[in-house]
Scaffold this active site. Structure first.
Site, PDB file in Angstrom:
ATOM      1  N   GLN A 162      -5.106  -1.997   9.384  1.00  0.00           N
ATOM      2  CA  GLN A 162      -4.852  -3.291   8.742  1.00  0.00           C
ATOM      3  C   GLN A 162      -5.414  -4.416   9.612  1.00  0.00           C
ATOM      4  O   GLN A 162      -5.163  -4.473  10.812  1.00  0.00           O
ATOM      5  CB  GLN A 162      -3.328  -3.458   8.524  1.00  0.00           C
ATOM      6  CG  GLN A 162      -2.944  -4.690   7.745  1.00  0.00           C
ATOM      7  CD  GLN A 162      -3.459  -4.692   6.303  1.00  0.00           C
ATOM      8  OE1 GLN A 162      -3.587  -3.659   5.666  1.00  0.00           O
ATOM      9  NE2 GLN A 162      -3.760  -5.867   5.792  1.00  0.00           N
ATOM     10  N   LYS A 203       0.841  -1.201   0.000  1.00  0.00           N
ATOM     11  CA  LYS A 203       0.000   0.000   0.000  1.00  0.00           C
ATOM     12  C   LYS A 203       0.876   1.251   0.000  1.00  0.00           C
ATOM     13  O   LYS A 203       0.589   2.218  -0.703  1.00  0.00           O
ATOM     14  CB  LYS A 203      -0.945  -0.023   1.213  1.00  0.00           C
ATOM     15  CG  LYS A 203      -2.056  -1.060   1.068  1.00  0.00           C
ATOM     16  CD  LYS A 203      -2.803  -1.350   2.353  1.00  0.00           C
ATOM     17  CE  LYS A 203      -3.767  -2.523   2.123  1.00  0.00           C
ATOM     18  NZ  LYS A 203      -4.440  -2.982   3.347  1.00  0.00           N
ATOM     19  N   ASP A 210     -11.533   1.823   3.312  1.00  0.00           N
ATOM     20  CA  ASP A 210     -11.788   0.389   3.131  1.00  0.00           C
ATOM     21  C   ASP A 210     -13.266   0.117   2.815  1.00  0.00           C
ATOM     22  O   ASP A 210     -13.615  -0.961   2.331  1.00  0.00           O
ATOM     23  CB  ASP A 210     -11.453  -0.382   4.418  1.00  0.00           C
ATOM     24  CG  ASP A 210     -10.059  -1.002   4.409  1.00  0.00           C
ATOM     25  OD1 ASP A 210      -9.594  -1.401   3.330  1.00  0.00           O
ATOM     26  OD2 ASP A 210      -9.462  -1.097   5.494  1.00  0.00           O
TER      27      ASP A 210
HETATM   28  N1  GUN Z   1      -6.624  -7.427   5.645  1.00  0.00           N
HETATM   29  C1  GUN Z   1      -6.851  -8.194   4.537  1.00  0.00           C
HETATM   30  N2  GUN Z   1      -7.504  -7.480   3.597  1.00  0.00           N
HETATM   31  C2  GUN Z   1      -7.703  -6.253   4.107  1.00  0.00           C
HETATM   32  C3  GUN Z   1      -8.312  -5.081   3.596  1.00  0.00           C
HETATM   33  O1  GUN Z   1      -8.828  -5.015   2.470  1.00  0.00           O
HETATM   34  N3  GUN Z   1      -8.310  -4.001   4.431  1.00  0.00           N
HETATM   35  C4  GUN Z   1      -7.761  -4.033   5.680  1.00  0.00           C
HETATM   36  N4  GUN Z   1      -7.829  -2.936   6.417  1.00  0.00           N
HETATM   37  N5  GUN Z   1      -7.190  -5.118   6.176  1.00  0.00           N
HETATM   38  C5  GUN Z   1      -7.160  -6.211   5.385  1.00  0.00           C
END
Ligand code: GUN
Length: 282
Positions: free
Chosen positions: A96, A52, A119
Site C-alpha cells: 500500500q 481490499k 497493481d
Molecule cells: N495508494 C493509493 N492508490 C493505490 C493503489 O492503487 N495501489 C497501492 N498499492 N497503493 C495505493
C-alpha cells in the site's frame, strides 16, 4: 441531462464474475491468495486496506495482511516482499502506498515479482502495457475501460482528453485509451489553455485532485465525463474534480463521486488476483 455511470453497480457485476472464477479455481484445488503489506498507520491507507480485505472476503480470495511498523527499513520491507515472491501459495502482492519517508517506493515496486504485481506498477508491466504485451493492468485505468465498455460508450475514433499524468492513473490511462483506438491527449498542470483542450474531448478523464475544478465551461456538449478525483469540498464533503451539478446538463454521461470510479479500482484488483493464477501457470 447526463446519464449517470453507476460504478457501484458495474463493480458489483465484476466482483460477482471474479467470485465465480475464484470458486471454480477453488474446485480445482487453487486457493487464490493476495498479500497486502501496510507500513505504518496512515488512516487513509488503513481504510483502503480494509476495503481490499472486504472485497477479498466477498470474492473468496484469501487475504494475507502484513502490518509493519512505521520505522520499518527499506531492506526489511524488500526482504518481506522477496519472501512473498518465493512463496508459491501467494498469487498477488500489493504494497500500500504511500510508504514512510525512509523507503523509496520505486525500489519496493521493482522488488515485487512482475508475475505477482497485481497493481501493475512494476516497470516490466508498465513497459508491457505500452507495447501491447499481456500484463497486469493498473486497476483504476482498467476499471475506467470497463465502465466505458459496460455503459456502451465506444472510444474508437473519439477524442479522449486525460487531465493528469501520474504513473498510477494518467499515463497508463493514455496507453489503454490508445489501445481502444481513441485519439489521446494528456493535459496536466502546465498545459496552456486547459479549457480549450478539454472542450475538444468526447471522453474527458480527470485525475488532478482539485475539488470541482471542471465546470461546464470545460465540457463539450454530450461528452462522457469520468472523474477520478477523491477530493473534499469547502464543507469537507467528498467530491470529485468535476463540478457534478454544474456539468450535469452539458455532459452526455458522467461518473458520480462517490460511486463512480472508486469502487471499480478494488473490483479490478480482485480481477487481477484471479487472473494472476493464469499468468503464473503459463
Ligand atoms: N495508494 C493509493 N492508490 C493505490 C493503489 O492503487 N495501489 C497501492 N498499492 N497503493 C495505493
Amino acid at each position: 441531462m447526463a446519464a449517470i455511470i453507476d460504478g457501484k453497480k458495474i463493480s458489483a457485476q465484476i466482483r460477482d464474475e471474479v467470485k465465480q472464477k475464484v470458486q471454480s479455481l477453488s474446485e480445482s484445488g487453487i486457493k487464490v491468495t493476495l498479500a497486502v503489506i501496510l507500513v505504518g498507520s496512515d488512516p487513509a491507507s488503513q481504510v483502503y486496506v480494509r476495503n481490499k480485505k472486504r472485497a477479498c472476503e466477498y470474492c473468496g480470495i484469501i487475504s494475507r495482511e502484513i502490518l509493519l511498523p512505521e520505522e520499518t527499513t527499506q531492506e526489511k520491507l524488500i526482504s518481506k516482499v522477496e519472501e512473498l515472491n518465493a512463496d508459491p501459495s501467494v498469487n498477488g502482492i500489493l504494497v500500500q502506498l504511500p510508504v514512510p519517508r525512509q523507503i523509496d517506493p520505486d525500489a519496493v515496486i521493482r522488488a515485487i515479482s512482475p508475475l505477482k504485481d497485481v497493481d501493475g506498477f512494476h516497470p516490466q508491466n508498465v513497459g508491457a502495457l505500452s507495447i501491447g504485451l499481456p500484463c497486469f493492468l493498473p486497476c483504476t485505468p482498467s476499471g475506467i475501460i470497463e465502465l466505458l465498455r459496460r455503459s456502451g460508450i465506444r472510444a474508437e475514433g473519439k477524442e479522449c482528453v486525460i487531465v493528469g499524468r501520474s504513473n498510477i492513473v494518467g499515463k497508463p490511462m493514455a496507453m489503454l485509451m490508445l489501445r481502444e483506438n481513441a485519439t489521446v491527449t494528456v493535459a496536466h498542470s502546465k498545459t496552456a489553455s486547459l479549457q480549450e483542450v478539454t472542450k475538444r474531448a468526447d471522453i474527458l478523464i480527470t485525475a488532478v485532485g482539485k475539488p470541482k475544478l471542471f465546470t461546464k465551461d470545460y465540457i463539450k456538449q454530450g461528452a462522457a465525463v469520468i472523474d477520478c478525483g477523491m477530493d473534499r469540498d469547502e464543507n469537507g464533503k467528498l467530491c470529485g474534480d468535476v463540478d457534478f451539478d454544474d456539468v450535469f446538463d452539458t455532459a452526455g454521461s458522467i461518473t458520480p463521486v462517490p460511486g463512480g470510479v472508486g469502487p471499480m479500482t478494488v473490483a479490478m484488483l480482485m480481477k487481477n488476483c484471479a487472473d494472476a493464477v493464469d499468468l503464473q501457470r503459463k
